[in-house]
Design a protein around this motif. Structure first.
Motif, PDB file in Angstrom:
ATOM      1  N   TYR A   1      34.469  30.031  46.560  1.00 54.96           N
ATOM      2  CA  TYR A   1      34.396  31.440  46.168  1.00 54.96           C
ATOM      3  C   TYR A   1      33.699  31.625  44.831  1.00 54.96           C
ATOM      4  O   TYR A   1      33.628  32.721  44.319  1.00 54.96           O
ATOM      5  CB  TYR A   1      35.798  32.037  46.056  1.00 54.96           C
ATOM      6  CG  TYR A   1      36.495  32.179  47.372  1.00 54.96           C
ATOM      7  CD1 TYR A   1      35.958  32.979  48.368  1.00 54.96           C
ATOM      8  CD2 TYR A   1      37.678  31.520  47.619  1.00 54.96           C
ATOM      9  CE1 TYR A   1      36.585  33.109  49.572  1.00 54.96           C
ATOM     10  CE2 TYR A   1      38.323  31.651  48.825  1.00 54.96           C
ATOM     11  CZ  TYR A   1      37.767  32.448  49.801  1.00 54.96           C
ATOM     12  OH  TYR A   1      38.400  32.587  50.988  1.00 54.96           O
TER      13      TYR A   1
ATOM     14  N   PHE B   1      30.787  39.425  36.684  1.00 56.26           N
ATOM     15  CA  PHE B   1      29.595  40.017  36.075  1.00 56.26           C
ATOM     16  C   PHE B   1      29.717  41.538  36.058  1.00 56.26           C
ATOM     17  O   PHE B   1      29.499  42.182  35.023  1.00 56.26           O
ATOM     18  CB  PHE B   1      28.367  39.580  36.865  1.00 56.26           C
ATOM     19  CG  PHE B   1      27.080  40.078  36.301  1.00 56.26           C
ATOM     20  CD1 PHE B   1      26.648  39.643  35.072  1.00 56.26           C
ATOM     21  CD2 PHE B   1      26.308  40.969  37.008  1.00 56.26           C
ATOM     22  CE1 PHE B   1      25.467  40.100  34.558  1.00 56.26           C
ATOM     23  CE2 PHE B   1      25.121  41.432  36.493  1.00 56.26           C
ATOM     24  CZ  PHE B   1      24.698  40.999  35.263  1.00 56.26           C
ATOM     25  N   GLY B   2      30.091  42.102  37.206  1.00 58.35           N
ATOM     26  CA  GLY B   2      30.293  43.548  37.279  1.00 58.35           C
ATOM     27  C   GLY B   2      31.371  44.002  36.321  1.00 58.35           C
ATOM     28  O   GLY B   2      31.223  44.992  35.607  1.00 58.35           O
ATOM     29  N   LEU B   3      32.460  43.244  36.293  1.00 60.20           N
ATOM     30  CA  LEU B   3      33.596  43.621  35.460  1.00 60.20           C
ATOM     31  C   LEU B   3      33.204  43.619  33.981  1.00 60.20           C
ATOM     32  O   LEU B   3      33.521  44.550  33.236  1.00 60.20           O
ATOM     33  CB  LEU B   3      34.733  42.631  35.711  1.00 60.20           C
ATOM     34  CG  LEU B   3      36.108  43.092  35.268  1.00 60.20           C
ATOM     35  CD1 LEU B   3      36.527  44.318  36.058  1.00 60.20           C
ATOM     36  CD2 LEU B   3      37.120  41.981  35.467  1.00 60.20           C
TER      37      LEU B   3
ATOM     38  N   TYR C   1      29.988  36.890  40.637  1.00 61.39           N
ATOM     39  CA  TYR C   1      29.470  38.220  40.932  1.00 61.39           C
ATOM     40  C   TYR C   1      30.423  39.292  40.427  1.00 61.39           C
ATOM     41  O   TYR C   1      30.040  40.196  39.687  1.00 61.39           O
ATOM     42  CB  TYR C   1      29.309  38.324  42.447  1.00 61.39           C
ATOM     43  CG  TYR C   1      28.150  39.150  42.900  1.00 61.39           C
ATOM     44  CD1 TYR C   1      26.857  38.639  42.837  1.00 61.39           C
ATOM     45  CD2 TYR C   1      28.341  40.414  43.409  1.00 61.39           C
ATOM     46  CE1 TYR C   1      25.792  39.381  43.262  1.00 61.39           C
ATOM     47  CE2 TYR C   1      27.273  41.166  43.841  1.00 61.39           C
ATOM     48  CZ  TYR C   1      26.003  40.647  43.765  1.00 61.39           C
ATOM     49  OH  TYR C   1      24.949  41.390  44.186  1.00 61.39           O
ATOM     50  N   ALA C   2      31.681  39.151  40.830  1.00 59.00           N
ATOM     51  CA  ALA C   2      32.667  40.164  40.464  1.00 59.00           C
ATOM     52  C   ALA C   2      32.859  40.220  38.959  1.00 59.00           C
ATOM     53  O   ALA C   2      32.916  41.304  38.372  1.00 59.00           O
ATOM     54  CB  ALA C   2      33.995  39.888  41.154  1.00 59.00           C
TER      55      ALA C   2
ATOM     56  N   ILE D   1      28.511  46.004  41.927  1.00 62.95           N
ATOM     57  CA  ILE D   1      28.532  44.545  41.862  1.00 62.95           C
ATOM     58  C   ILE D   1      29.966  44.036  41.955  1.00 62.95           C
ATOM     59  O   ILE D   1      30.274  43.101  42.696  1.00 62.95           O
ATOM     60  CB  ILE D   1      27.889  44.067  40.548  1.00 62.95           C
ATOM     61  CG1 ILE D   1      26.425  44.446  40.540  1.00 62.95           C
ATOM     62  CG2 ILE D   1      28.048  42.579  40.386  1.00 62.95           C
ATOM     63  CD1 ILE D   1      25.740  44.117  39.261  1.00 62.95           C
ATOM     64  N   LEU D   2      30.849  44.714  41.216  1.00 66.81           N
ATOM     65  CA  LEU D   2      32.251  44.308  41.221  1.00 66.81           C
ATOM     66  C   LEU D   2      32.831  44.390  42.639  1.00 66.81           C
ATOM     67  O   LEU D   2      33.469  43.447  43.127  1.00 66.81           O
ATOM     68  CB  LEU D   2      33.038  45.208  40.276  1.00 66.81           C
ATOM     69  CG  LEU D   2      34.538  44.981  40.216  1.00 66.81           C
ATOM     70  CD1 LEU D   2      34.831  43.594  39.689  1.00 66.81           C
ATOM     71  CD2 LEU D   2      35.202  46.012  39.326  1.00 66.81           C
TER      72      LEU D   2
ATOM     73  N   ALA E   1      31.210  34.396  44.453  1.00 67.08           N
ATOM     74  CA  ALA E   1      31.810  35.730  44.479  1.00 67.08           C
ATOM     75  C   ALA E   1      32.511  36.031  43.171  1.00 67.08           C
ATOM     76  O   ALA E   1      32.446  37.154  42.658  1.00 67.08           O
ATOM     77  CB  ALA E   1      32.785  35.849  45.639  1.00 67.08           C
ATOM     78  N   ILE E   2      33.171  35.017  42.620  1.00 65.03           N
ATOM     79  CA  ILE E   2      33.868  35.228  41.344  1.00 65.03           C
ATOM     80  C   ILE E   2      32.861  35.554  40.248  1.00 65.03           C
ATOM     81  O   ILE E   2      33.052  36.481  39.463  1.00 65.03           O
ATOM     82  CB  ILE E   2      34.687  33.975  40.960  1.00 65.03           C
ATOM     83  CG1 ILE E   2      35.834  33.794  41.950  1.00 65.03           C
ATOM     84  CG2 ILE E   2      35.225  34.080  39.547  1.00 65.03           C
ATOM     85  CD1 ILE E   2      36.614  32.536  41.755  1.00 65.03           C
TER      86      ILE E   2
ATOM     87  N   ALA F   1      27.380  48.624  38.066  1.00 65.82           N
ATOM     88  CA  ALA F   1      28.340  47.570  37.766  1.00 65.82           C
ATOM     89  C   ALA F   1      29.507  47.621  38.744  1.00 65.82           C
ATOM     90  O   ALA F   1      29.989  46.591  39.226  1.00 65.82           O
ATOM     91  CB  ALA F   1      28.836  47.716  36.335  1.00 65.82           C
TER      92      ALA F   1
ATOM     93  N   GLY G   1      31.472  41.692  44.861  1.00 70.32           N
ATOM     94  CA  GLY G   1      32.127  40.420  44.561  1.00 70.32           C
ATOM     95  C   GLY G   1      33.520  40.375  45.162  1.00 70.32           C
ATOM     96  O   GLY G   1      33.918  39.378  45.773  1.00 70.32           O
TER      97      GLY G   1
END
Lengths: 290, 353, 271
Positions: free
Chosen positions: B306, B315-317, B312-313, A100-101, B309-310, A97, A104
């Motif tokens: 963007y 999702f990780g968060l 993506y980020a 990915i963060l 990218a938003i 994760a 991004g």
């Protein structure tokens, strides 16, 4: 001849990225699948510093390294600290994760354009002829040399300082280490800091030697074959592991197809897992631990 | 499970039934009617989303069986999906095979792959198993890419919509019901499977392998069966996805796809089928939700570039937030809410569960 | 109230430990340890003695355990629910039941790894001085700790704990897996160390006879509660203790069925 030079440079790059991976694993038994992203972050730090603060290469590298170490600490204290004592799976997932963060964020901050930090610093990546038909770039030499010196420094630190000894103790038996007065969080954070530094440094060199783009993170994926071939818990094993993988990759590029070079490291990994899962230099008990 | 007071099971039959109380029958009936009526009132966009959720659900439930129940970590899920899709594409391109050939064929290839992916699990666990499945994923995807470039489909393979007899399945409405039926079948299969002998054997292996072996669970057999079950279901969903999209390309089967599936079961909550459902809905809808929020907030046009990218980020968060704050996933949240209403006005849940 | 005229060091008051937010390991343990004493905490498996000890020496997040009731006071300071390293640095060191030593480090490295960050020279002296108590370790200095025998491990564990310069040494199951001869030897050593180094010792033991041999005071814990307390002499001469912990009573002479019932049941439950 050229093939050998290419292999050595590639292997040095892999071992630089891989040693951070092994350090984190040894200290906290966490498999860091975000090592590629840490590496790319290093490259972007260098680019930012070279663009905004300094134009000179050496201060730029130094400041970017400091940023990288800071990133490692931040990652530990804001994310991985909560993963201490969770299952292996949860820890792996949180690094995924995290990857990915970070990816991004990279595209958000720096866009997915190609950058050339080298131009910002005003130096060129000259080619040098080693022997009659083998060429190496300046940053190829830097890669090999820095891999050598970073390994030397790490080896000396782990072997002869109290920090290294404690890091080993923490990795082996965190509960006992804590009961003997060692502050676990500091050592885990240290391992993340060093890993972010070595990975980031590899990224800086790579961004100078080639270009800077988000696709760089793919190199980080190839560190898993590297460290598993060497043995997940063996720092010295990373170097032979890196060579095996680099050789496989170079052979695949030259004799099969460029596409095959993407899969070749993983074929090596599978073969290794089949015949000797604990790696060339790893310990067998490691298999039971995770 | 928490029930209101006064519900006791009085026979073994009652213990085996899937739907336990009349209230539940009522909710289930409402749900079924809702699902059937949904396509007639929803916009084509929502219908597409619903079909995607249903198709992803098959793969997510399969991964839940493998990881959530049998405890075998797999980072090669996209490999199974790719395998199903490529079998479909290759059979279609080379032999012009219809869907009733490609569907079982991808299931069969999935089974074989499941055995191959599962073999390392007999020796390895944890991190090592995860990395070996990761390696398998890269090899499967490489083979697909090699096929594409050898046969000159460098931009991807186009597949015609499937036909059963004279009917050509092209209408989104038909697709929705097809996907729904497939998803419900996968769900019923899994729910019953985990209540059966294999399901209990898997849970035993997940919780303590040595003890499972000591009490007579054939560990290698059940590990492989977990891989095979998961792989077959996932390959079939890959085949259906290939038809649904009408297009197969190697870019779609990156590591990110695996991560999405893993995120589904993590965000949903490991070890429950309900978790797979909730997680799938959440993960599939997330990017569209972020898009919608972005549009609602009238973000400047400069930022819309963007958007990816938003997504993506964030999702990780979101994955990180779930892992740190609510390791039990959406199911834990769901249970808390349900218990709150069942136990109201009391706050504490009953002892035991 | 003082025993032996000493001043209080550790004061555990009505402590309740809970695992995973639900299962209670101890319900209300109260015990006091005075300076320079050897105190024994006796009990069968599952009685809660190890939990009590771990609570005193601190839990890691991994254990998923907390002290929810009562308090633990060490030198007048509340120390419950602090991380183990903080408690160690305050002056409580534990010799654990499992994972006593770092198996992949040599004996010497095991000793060096322990904190207080003294100067190298001072630390060398400390180690040399300490190893005089344990001649077998002196010989095995360069060997990996994983290859040591059970007795040597126990010695190494005690010495690493002592290197943390504790005021209070906690010893969990000293006798576990060791031959009676070695247990007696180690118990004797502990007593000598107490006399010479001035550390206070809290022993947690199943082997009541060995523990009471060196202890000044003893507590008996059952089902997570302290059920009996007294000087070592009182405990050794008590009929029930003799029957259930020392295995030397004759059945005919027990006082009454009511007195014995509780013990009987726990014995049958925990085997």
């Amino acid at each position: 001849m050229q093939i050998i030079v290419n292999t050595v440079v590639l292997a040095s790059l892999y071992s630089l990225i891989g040693c951070g991976f092994v350090l984190i694993y040894r200290a906290s038994r966490v498999v860091n699948l975000a090592q590629g992203e840490l590496m790319a972050m290093g490259g972007y730090f260098l680019f930012t510093v070279a663009m905004g603060l300094f134009k000179e290469p050496i201060p730029s590298f130094l400041v970017a390294s400091v940023f990288s170490v800071g990133l490692g600490f931040i990652i530990y204290f804001f994310l991985m600290r909560f993963m201490a004592g969770e299952s292996v799976f949860a820890a792996i997932l949180s690094t995924i994760a995290l990857g990915i963060l970070l990816r991004g964020l990279i595209t958000l901050i720096w866009t997915s354009q190609l950058w050339h930090p080298l131009e910002k610093m005003g130096i060129t990546n000259a080619s040098h002829t080693l022997v009659k038909d083998a060429v190496i770039s300046t940053f190829g030499i830097v890669t090999v040399l820095s891999a050598f010196f970073i390994y030397l420094a790490l080896f000396l630190c782990l072997k002869f300082t109290r920090w290294g000894l404690r890091m080993q103790a923490v990795g082996e038996n965190p509960l006992l280490a804590s009961r003997r007065g060692i502050k676990l969080h500091n050592y885990y954070a240290l391992s993340w800091g060093v890993a972010a530094f070595t990975g980031g440094f590899a990224g800086m060199i790579q961004s100078c030697d080639a270009i800077l783009e988000p696709g760089m993170v793919a190199i980080g994926l190839k560190t898993f074959p590297v460290v598993l071939v060497g043995g997940l818990d063996s720092l010295a094993g990373v170097i032979p592991g890196a060579f095996v993988v680099a050789i496989a990759e170079v052979i695949a590029i030259n004799y099969i197809s460029p596409q095959a070079s993407e899969a070749a490291p993983f074929v090596v990994l599978l073969i290794m897992l089949l015949i000797r899962p604990w790696g060339l230099f790893g310990t067998k008990e490691e298999l039971e631990r995770v | 499970m928490a029930f209101a007071s006064g519900y006791f099971k009085t026979s073994y039959k009652a213990d085996l039934s899937l739907v336990e109380t009349r209230t539940r029958w009522l909710f289930l009936a409402i749900l079924i009617i809702g699902l059937i009526c949904f396509p007639f009132i929803a916009s084509p966009f929502l219908l597409d989303l619903a079909s995607q959720v249903c198709l992803s659900l098959i793969g997510a439930v399969a991964l839940m069986l493998l990881t959530g129940y049998a405890g075998q970590i797999s980072l090669g899920h996209a490999g199974f999906i790719a395998a199903g899709a490529y079998v479909t594409a290759i059979l279609f391109k080379e032999f012009n095979a219809p869907i009733w050939v490609t569907l079982p064929a991808s299931g069969l290839v999935g089974a074989i792959l499941g055995i191959i992916f599962g073999l390392p699990s007999l020796r390895l666990k944890g991190v090592y198993l995860a990395l070996s499945t990761l390696a398998m994923h890269f090899i499967v995807v490489y083979m697909g890419a090699e096929y594409e470039s050898r046969r000159g489909f460098a931009t991807g393979i186009v597949i015609k919509p499937p036909s059963i007899g004279p009917f050509i399945i092209r209408d989104p409405l038909v697709w929705y019901f097809l996907a729904l039926i497939a998803a419900v079948a996968a769900l019923l299969f899994s729910i019953n499977l985990v209540r059966s002998r294999s399901g209990r054997a898997w849970v035993a292996i997940r919780d303590r392998e040595v003890v499972a072996e000591a009490i007579g669970v054939k560990v290698p057999l059940y590990k492989l069966s977990a891989f095979v079950t998961g792989a077959v279901m996932t390959s079939i969903s890959g085949c259906l996805f290939a038809y649904y999209r009408g297009f197969v390309s190697v870019e779609a089967y990156s590591l990110f796809l695996t991560i999405q599936y893993v995120a589904m079961i993590i965000i949903g909550g490991l070890g429950t089928i309900l978790g797979a459902v909730l997680g799938t809905i959440f993960v599939v809808l997330l990017p569209y939700t972020i898009d919608a929020v972005g549009r609602a907030l009238q973000v400047p046009a400069r930022l819309t570039t963007y958007m990816f990218a938003i997504q993506y980020a964030s999702f990780g968060l979101i994955m990180i937030i779930f892992l740190v704050v609510e390791p039990g996933g959406l199911v834990a949240v769901w249970n808390r809410i349900r218990n709150y209403f069942i136990l109201w006005p009391f706050k504490r849940r009953p002892m035991g569960r | 109230m003082t025993r032996n005229g000493g001043e209080g060091l550790l004061n555990v008051e009505n402590m309740g430990v809970v695992y995973n937010n639900v299962s209670a390991a101890t319900h209300g343990v109260s015990l006091k340890v005075y300076k320079n004493e050897i105190v024994a905490l006796l009990g069968t498996n599952g009685a809660g003695k190890s939990s009590a000890l771990k609570a005193i020496s601190g839990f890691l997040g991994i254990d998923n355990a907390r002290v929810v009731e009562g308090f633990i006071e060490f030198k007048g300071e509340r120390i419950q629910n602090q991380p183990p390293h903080a408690i160690t640095l305050k002056g409580i060191a534990l010799v654990p039941e499992w994972g006593k030593v770092f198996e992949n480090l040599t004996v010497e490295e095991n000793l060096e790894v322990c904190v207080p960050a003294a100067k190298r020279q001072v630390k060398k002296q400390d180690i040399a001085q300490l190893l005089e108590y344990f001649p077998p370790l002196q010989k095995a200095k360069k060997r990996l700790a994983g290859y040591l025998s059970g007795g040597e491990r126990q010695m190494l564990s005690i010495s690493t704990a002592l290197l943390c310069k504790p005021d209070l040494l906690l010893v969990d199951e000293l006798s576990l897996g060791l031959a009676p001869v070695i247990v007696d030897e180690l118990m004797g050593l502990l007593k000598i160390i107490r006399d010479e180094q001035g550390v206070t010792i809290l022993l947690v033991e199943q082997n009541a006879l060995a523990a009471l041999g060196i202890a000044d005071y003893g507590y008996v814990i059952e089902n997570g509660r302290i059920v009996f307390a007294g000087t070592a002499g009182t405990l050794l001469s008590h009929k029930d203790i003799q029957e259930f912990y020392l295995g030397q009573a004759d059945r005919e002479s027990r006082t009454s069925y009511r007195d014995v019932k509780q013990y009987r049941r726990t014995r049958r439950w925990y085997g």
